[in-house]
Design a protein around this motif. Structure first.
Motif, short mmCIF file in Angstrom:
data_model
loop_
_atom_site.label_atom_id
_atom_site.label_comp_id
_atom_site.label_asym_id
_atom_site.label_seq_id
_atom_site.Cartn_x
_atom_site.Cartn_y
_atom_site.Cartn_z
N SER A 1 -2.48 39.61 -36.77
CA SER A 1 -1.77 40.47 -37.71
C SER A 1 -0.43 40.85 -37.12
O SER A 1 -0.23 40.82 -35.90
CB SER A 1 -2.60 41.72 -38.06
N LEU A 2 0.48 41.21 -37.99
CA LEU A 2 1.86 41.54 -37.60
C LEU A 2 2.24 42.81 -38.34
O LEU A 2 2.05 42.91 -39.56
CB LEU A 2 2.79 40.39 -37.98
N ILE A 3 2.77 43.79 -37.64
CA ILE A 3 3.25 45.00 -38.29
C ILE A 3 4.75 45.13 -38.05
O ILE A 3 5.24 44.91 -36.94
CB ILE A 3 2.49 46.26 -37.80
N MET A 4 5.48 45.46 -39.11
CA MET A 4 6.94 45.63 -39.05
C MET A 4 7.23 47.11 -39.24
O MET A 4 6.83 47.72 -40.24
CB MET A 4 7.61 44.81 -40.16
N LEU A 5 7.93 47.72 -38.26
CA LEU A 5 8.15 49.15 -38.22
C LEU A 5 9.62 49.48 -38.36
O LEU A 5 10.46 48.92 -37.66
CB LEU A 5 7.63 49.72 -36.90
N ASP A 6 9.93 50.41 -39.25
CA ASP A 6 11.31 50.86 -39.42
C ASP A 6 11.71 51.72 -38.23
O ASP A 6 10.87 52.09 -37.39
CB ASP A 6 11.43 51.64 -40.73
N LYS A 7 12.98 52.10 -38.19
CA LYS A 7 13.52 52.66 -36.95
C LYS A 7 13.30 54.16 -36.75
O LYS A 7 13.69 54.69 -35.72
CB LYS A 7 15.01 52.35 -36.84
N SER A 8 12.66 54.86 -37.71
CA SER A 8 12.35 56.27 -37.48
C SER A 8 10.86 56.54 -37.49
O SER A 8 10.43 57.68 -37.58
CB SER A 8 13.06 57.15 -38.52
N ILE A 9 10.07 55.48 -37.41
CA ILE A 9 8.61 55.61 -37.36
C ILE A 9 8.19 56.29 -36.06
O ILE A 9 8.78 56.06 -35.01
CB ILE A 9 7.97 54.20 -37.43
N THR A 10 7.15 57.15 -36.12
CA THR A 10 6.51 57.62 -34.90
C THR A 10 5.28 56.76 -34.68
O THR A 10 4.50 56.51 -35.60
CB THR A 10 6.12 59.10 -34.98
N GLN A 11 5.08 56.32 -33.44
CA GLN A 11 4.04 55.35 -33.13
C GLN A 11 3.41 55.65 -31.78
O GLN A 11 4.10 56.01 -30.83
CB GLN A 11 4.65 53.93 -33.10
N SER A 12 2.09 55.53 -31.72
CA SER A 12 1.40 55.52 -30.43
C SER A 12 0.35 54.42 -30.50
O SER A 12 -0.07 54.01 -31.59
CB SER A 12 0.75 56.87 -30.12
N ILE A 13 -0.07 53.92 -29.34
CA ILE A 13 -1.01 52.80 -29.28
C ILE A 13 -2.16 53.18 -28.36
O ILE A 13 -1.95 53.64 -27.23
CB ILE A 13 -0.31 51.52 -28.76
N GLU A 14 -3.40 53.00 -28.86
CA GLU A 14 -4.57 53.32 -28.06
C GLU A 14 -4.79 52.28 -26.96
O GLU A 14 -4.16 51.23 -26.95
CB GLU A 14 -5.81 53.43 -28.97
N TYR A 15 -5.71 52.59 -26.05
CA TYR A 15 -6.01 51.74 -24.90
C TYR A 15 -6.28 50.31 -25.35
O TYR A 15 -7.01 50.06 -26.32
CB TYR A 15 -7.23 52.29 -24.18
N MET A 16 -5.69 49.35 -24.67
CA MET A 16 -5.91 47.94 -24.95
C MET A 16 -6.51 47.26 -23.73
O MET A 16 -5.99 47.38 -22.62
CB MET A 16 -4.59 47.26 -25.36
N GLY A 17 -7.64 46.55 -23.95
CA GLY A 17 -8.33 45.88 -22.86
C GLY A 17 -7.74 44.53 -22.54
O GLY A 17 -6.71 44.12 -23.09
N GLU A 18 -8.40 43.81 -21.64
CA GLU A 18 -7.84 42.56 -21.12
C GLU A 18 -7.62 41.51 -22.20
O GLU A 18 -6.66 40.75 -22.15
CB GLU A 18 -8.75 41.99 -20.03
N ASN A 19 -8.51 41.45 -23.20
CA ASN A 19 -8.38 40.45 -24.26
C ASN A 19 -7.51 40.93 -25.42
O ASN A 19 -7.27 40.19 -26.37
CB ASN A 19 -9.77 40.06 -24.79
N PHE B 1 1.27 42.50 -42.06
CA PHE B 1 1.07 41.12 -42.54
C PHE B 1 -0.18 40.54 -41.88
O PHE B 1 -0.41 40.74 -40.68
CB PHE B 1 2.27 40.24 -42.17
N ASN B 2 -0.97 39.82 -42.66
CA ASN B 2 -2.13 39.10 -42.15
C ASN B 2 -1.78 37.61 -42.11
O ASN B 2 -1.62 36.98 -43.16
CB ASN B 2 -3.34 39.35 -43.06
#
Length: 328
Positions: free
Chosen positions: A101-119, A167-168
């Protein structure tokens, strides 16, 4: 030559440290980290120093084994989930992104990302918003393609910038191959990769429209703000066009068009024209053996001093110095 899979799965030093400590090792500048520490807010404003001179597209692998702090950025960002999955918080909403999947983010979005493992492998595609990237899409109808509308809206000063599109790509192998070519090229050490990335981006955009999974869109819909056709006209006729010619072509008053361009792009007509000429000159200096005189003529100057003045103003040096430096 390493494959893309090898490049992305290799554990880099920051990832190794994050895996060992379980803590986020922010690879921002020490000045920015110190500034964040002093203030009570917890949202990081990401810097624009990724975009060095001549770069419109920057590819960076997201570091695994940690959360990514809440942040904003003043450029457009795409996140591609190459492997595994990713949970993000976009403007306070929890979004689960599966592989491919693909995400497209505009320039004033607030974003955080949770823990991502090795895979769980995510790659950031950073786009310098504005007309430099819109120009490579001039053969795509902006009225029919949501991505060109997204990028045009991102370039506007007065528009709302809280948009995102998911996008998928599972059912579009062609789009996935283009994305993976971009990642491999972008993560390479090739100093001339920007042109290749721009061309791949132009191939990708038409494929994305059929892959939309989810969108939150709040574009500025006022017809009077739609100057994309004018910007395309300037791009196509940059060698000879004048403000009066452009105004006549679109049936505008000259002063009105000049003010409209300033209001919507934060650049004057002459600045837009000079930036286009500079971009073309840079491309020719890097990729051809054309003489300085031939390059000046190609971009519409009647003499080389005009080209030298342009480079002096923008780079502080000469076209020859620029060619020597970037060809090294």
């Amino acid at each position: 030559m390493q494959t893309l899979d090898q490049v992305l799965r290799t554990i880099d030093p920051i990832e190794a440290q994050q895996r060992a400590t379980g803590k986020n090792v922010n690879d921002l500048s020490t000045d920015l980290i110190a500034d964040i520490t002093k203030k009570s807010h917890t949202t990081i404003a990401m810097p624009r120093n990724f975009f060095t001179e001549g770069k419109d597209i920057v590819i960076r692998k997201h570091h695994r084994f940690s959360n990514m702090l809440l942040h904003t950025h003043d450029f457009v960002e795409l996140n591609y989930i190459y492997s595994g999955s990713c949970v993000q918080h976009i403007n306070g909403n929890r979004v689960v992104l599966p592989s491919r999947s693909l995400i497209m983010l505009d320039k004033s979005i607030t974003q955080s990302i949770e823990y991502m493992g090795e895979n769980d492998i995510l790659v950031n595609i950073l786009l310098r918003d504005g007309n430099s990237l819109n120009s490579v899409l001039e053969n795509i109808s902006s009225s029919q393609n949501i991505v060109t509308k997204f990028m045009y809206n991102a370039a506007q000063i007065k528009s709302i910038h809280d948009n995102f599109i998911i996008f998928n790509l599972n059912n579009n192998e062609y789009a996935r191959k283009i994305i993976e070519c971009m990642l491999l090229k972008g993560l390479s050490g090739d100093i001339a990769k920007n042109n290749a990335l721009r061309n791949l981006y132009a191939l990708l955009v038409p494929e994305l429209t059929s892959c939309i999974e989810q969108e939150t869109i709040n574009f500025n819909q006022e017809k009077e703000d739609d100057i994309l056709p004018v910007l395309k006209y300037i791009d196509q006729h940059f060698k000879t066009v004048t403000l009066m010619q452009a105004a006549t072509h679109f049936d505008y008053n000259t002063n009105y068009l000049g003010n409209k361009l300033c209001a919507q792009t934060n650049q004057s007509f002459q600045e837009l024209l000079d930036n286009k000429k500079f971009s073309m000159a840079v491309s020719l200096l890097k990729t051809t053996n054309y003489s300085i005189e031939k390059i000046a003529d190609y971009i519409g100057y009647s003499s080389t001093p005009s080209l030298f003045r342009l480079f002096k103003r923008i780079t502080g040096g000469t076209p020859r110095e620029y060619r020597a430096k970037h060809r090294e």
